[in-house]
Design a protein around this motif. Sequence first.
Motif, short mmCIF file in Angstrom:
data_model
loop_
_atom_site.label_atom_id
_atom_site.label_comp_id
_atom_site.label_asym_id
_atom_site.label_seq_id
_atom_site.Cartn_x
_atom_site.Cartn_y
_atom_site.Cartn_z
N ILE A 242 0.84 -1.20 0.00
CA ILE A 242 0.00 0.00 0.00
C ILE A 242 0.88 1.26 0.00
O ILE A 242 0.66 2.18 -0.79
N ALA A 243 1.87 1.28 0.90
CA ALA A 243 2.77 2.44 0.98
C ALA A 243 3.53 2.62 -0.33
O ALA A 243 3.74 3.75 -0.79
N LEU A 244 3.93 1.52 -0.93
CA LEU A 244 4.66 1.60 -2.20
C LEU A 244 3.77 2.18 -3.29
O LEU A 244 4.20 3.03 -4.09
N GLY A 245 2.52 1.76 -3.33
CA GLY A 245 1.58 2.28 -4.32
C GLY A 245 1.33 3.78 -4.15
O GLY A 245 1.32 4.52 -5.13
N ILE A 246 1.16 4.23 -2.90
CA ILE A 246 0.94 5.66 -2.63
C ILE A 246 2.17 6.46 -3.05
O ILE A 246 2.05 7.51 -3.69
N ALA A 247 3.35 5.95 -2.71
CA ALA A 247 4.60 6.67 -3.02
C ALA A 247 4.79 6.78 -4.53
O ALA A 247 5.14 7.86 -5.04
N VAL A 248 4.55 5.70 -5.26
CA VAL A 248 4.72 5.72 -6.71
C VAL A 248 3.75 6.70 -7.36
O VAL A 248 4.14 7.50 -8.23
N LEU A 249 2.50 6.67 -6.93
CA LEU A 249 1.51 7.60 -7.48
C LEU A 249 1.89 9.05 -7.22
O LEU A 249 1.80 9.91 -8.11
N PHE A 250 2.32 9.35 -5.99
CA PHE A 250 2.64 10.74 -5.64
C PHE A 250 3.88 11.23 -6.40
O PHE A 250 3.89 12.34 -6.94
N ASP A 267 -6.07 12.43 -8.63
CA ASP A 267 -7.42 11.94 -8.35
C ASP A 267 -7.37 10.50 -7.84
O ASP A 267 -8.03 10.15 -6.86
N SER A 268 -6.56 9.68 -8.51
CA SER A 268 -6.41 8.29 -8.06
C SER A 268 -5.74 8.21 -6.70
O SER A 268 -6.11 7.40 -5.85
N LEU A 269 -4.74 9.07 -6.50
CA LEU A 269 -4.00 9.07 -5.24
C LEU A 269 -4.89 9.42 -4.06
O LEU A 269 -4.97 8.68 -3.06
N THR A 270 -5.59 10.55 -4.16
CA THR A 270 -6.45 10.96 -3.04
C THR A 270 -7.62 10.00 -2.86
O THR A 270 -8.03 9.72 -1.74
N GLY A 271 -8.13 9.49 -3.97
CA GLY A 271 -9.22 8.51 -3.88
C GLY A 271 -8.76 7.22 -3.23
O GLY A 271 -9.48 6.62 -2.42
N LEU A 272 -7.54 6.79 -3.59
CA LEU A 272 -6.98 5.59 -2.99
C LEU A 272 -6.89 5.70 -1.47
O LEU A 272 -7.40 4.84 -0.74
N VAL A 273 -6.29 6.78 -0.99
CA VAL A 273 -6.13 6.96 0.45
C VAL A 273 -7.48 7.10 1.13
O VAL A 273 -7.73 6.52 2.20
N PHE A 447 1.00 -1.25 -12.12
CA PHE A 447 1.78 -1.44 -10.89
C PHE A 447 0.96 -1.09 -9.65
O PHE A 447 0.85 -1.87 -8.70
N THR A 448 0.35 0.09 -9.65
CA THR A 448 -0.41 0.54 -8.47
C THR A 448 -1.69 -0.28 -8.30
O THR A 448 -2.07 -0.59 -7.17
#
Length: 791
Positions: A242-250, A267-273, A447-448
Amino acid sequence: MTEKNCFHCGDSCQNEIVNFDDKLFCCHGCKTVYEIFYENDLGSYYDLQSTPGATPKDIVGKYEFLEQPNIIEKLTEFNDGSIQIVTLYIPHIHCSSCIWILENLSKLNPNINASQVNFGKKQVRVTYKTSNCSLKDVVLLLSSIGYEPYISLEDYKTGKTTINRSLVYKVAIAGFAFGNVMFLSFPEYFEVGEFWLEQYKHLFRWLMFFFSLPVVFYAGWDYFISAYKGLRSKILNIDVPIALGIAVLFIRSSVEIILNIGSGFFDSLTGLVFFLLLGKFFQQKTYQFLSFERDYKSYFPIAVTKIDAEGKESPIQVYDIQKGDRLLIRNEELIPVDGILMYGNASIDYSFVTGESETVIKNSGDKLFAGGKQTTGVIEVEVLHTVEQSYLTQLWSNDVFNQTEAKSFTTLTNVISKRFTIGVLSIAIISTAYWLLVDASKALNVFTSVLIIACPCAIALAAPFTLGNVLSIFGKLKFYLKNATVIEQLASIDTLIFDKTGTITSSLKNKVVYEGETLSNSEEILLKNTLRGSNHPLSRSLYNLLDTHNIVTLNHFEEHLGYGIEARYLNNSIKVGSSKFVGKMETSTVLDTSVFISANNQYKGKFVFHSSYRKGLSKLFNKLKKHFDLVILSGDNEGERDNLKRLLPSKTKLIFNQKPNDKLEYIKYHQSEGAKVLMMGDGLNDAGALAQSDVGIALSENVNVFSPACDAILEASKFNKLYDYIKASKAAIKIIKWSFLLSLLYNSIGLYYAVTGQLAPVIAAILMPLSSISVVVFTTISTNWYCRKLK
């Protein structure tokens, strides 16, 4: 320059560098803590995890209020003048090193008897001697080693739960940011070409960037912390992908904004979190709804005897006890509430609370604390406070009495989660590498999406929700388990051992005949008062049959488990028990269950019991014989052998004349041969056997059988449901396995769409908490559907 970090806490040593023992420290406080640990042979603290500590703070004068008696009384859960027990909330508890050092406080201060950590609640329960240690000393010691407790007098009430609102704030911030980022992204979605939108799209993109900052660095920061701690401890937990996915998106989105090559994936990043946190919030609310951790608090079966204004004795459940009630506490009974000793000789064993077995003598008017066990006859107590169920369950779960139990399914869950995480990371890397070669524009989404959709949260939820719901259902059906692990143990049982008297027989329906000399009035008074102090089933039957006599305080009372009772009042003495115990050599050829009596060393006679077996006994044993080895292990003679042979299946083993230690050794032998043993007894004479067995069940009539030796308490009216409870436990394990398969199937389907590039990260973030919901719904419906048969 190479960054220099503190050996103790891991902080940067930029402002100050303290060299000691070839190690670097950021301040003298961290160096002092290091010295304290090594001087007391606690250096292993740093072996369990690197830089686990926190910098101790300057707290001079901060805790002077802990010297006030009224505050100490409010904070401590036990205080008899020589020993105090306090439970403190320690915010810094975060790893195995913390647990290890906090459970070794006795090495730092020899006046601390014991310390026990509740990692989930970040609490430590400390037992200490007040002669050379105070509550203030304990708090200062914890603060000096970097574990300063958080003390709020308003929140210190046993059983009160505090609500952590930080998750609510994070969900709100993530939701607010997600909504605004989606709004700002609309022009990009529809590729609108109007001049004013084209003119300000850079502003919109930077606004999306700034909206994402609190989402990543506040709302989602816990995922990074959890992943970092896991990796530092060489553990792949479920937050790593999860942390890896957030970091890659950001990072990817920020690069696109800065280089002006695109609008990124904010949009995907904030929606994901947002959806991750929403799933976590739902999970916590569901946990509270099921209350699976300790649901039996509300139904706890411990009962004591209440004495009304007319002197009549009647059983009462502990949660019905009110301030001012008069309670009768018999020999070996637990005192369930704080009270004042009004009548009788009190010799209290507080080992149940403190772990120390030394008894304390109390006089009339002295205060007695909940958790103490009366060891010399009967006393009467006036209640000071109503009972707190959470306090009693805390006593029952005290590690002093816990057996080392195999937690196979918990381990299975952890192993599956770990392997699953490794598999997910491998799939994410391989599929990303493939798409980089085929279509690089899809690589990041693939990836994400893989990391998000395949989070093994649902797998981790299967066992606790299933076992927790069954624990709750059993409690409502009057079968009370110490914890969810007992369900796993119950499902693996292959041998059932039963005590006879008070277990397969009902002490409330026995027929009793007296044979011998007529007792004098003084002997009847002494006999009645002697029986009044005992909890043995035969003693209770006799006590209820005898005529009412004056209540007196015995000069001496002693119960010899497995043999009998002896007591003395003024110049008269009495013995009640086996023929050998009272000095009578039984020559009769008629075998029966008898209680013999001698007064002033002269044999008087015996009470002959004609046992009344529990309703449904024969039917229950016929069900059990198809799946289990059955044994009757009794301390009585063989008088009931013929009756039992007629009642019970032919393969049932009947073993008589067994002392408490004989029962324990019998169980131990069969366990050494590979048997998984369930022992059911009355909770008093059978304490050793209950503790030795894999599952020890105490059968409860209307008496106090609360014992740290047992794993479960079954109300006597539900005795004939034992087979159904065992079947339900086995069904619970099957439900867990089906939940694993359901989660794996869900993840396999999701991975297919993620790997093939057909799944956007924000959709994956929505679907991931739905997988957790599906497991919760499946386990809840399945367990309720199956357990409906038990009612």
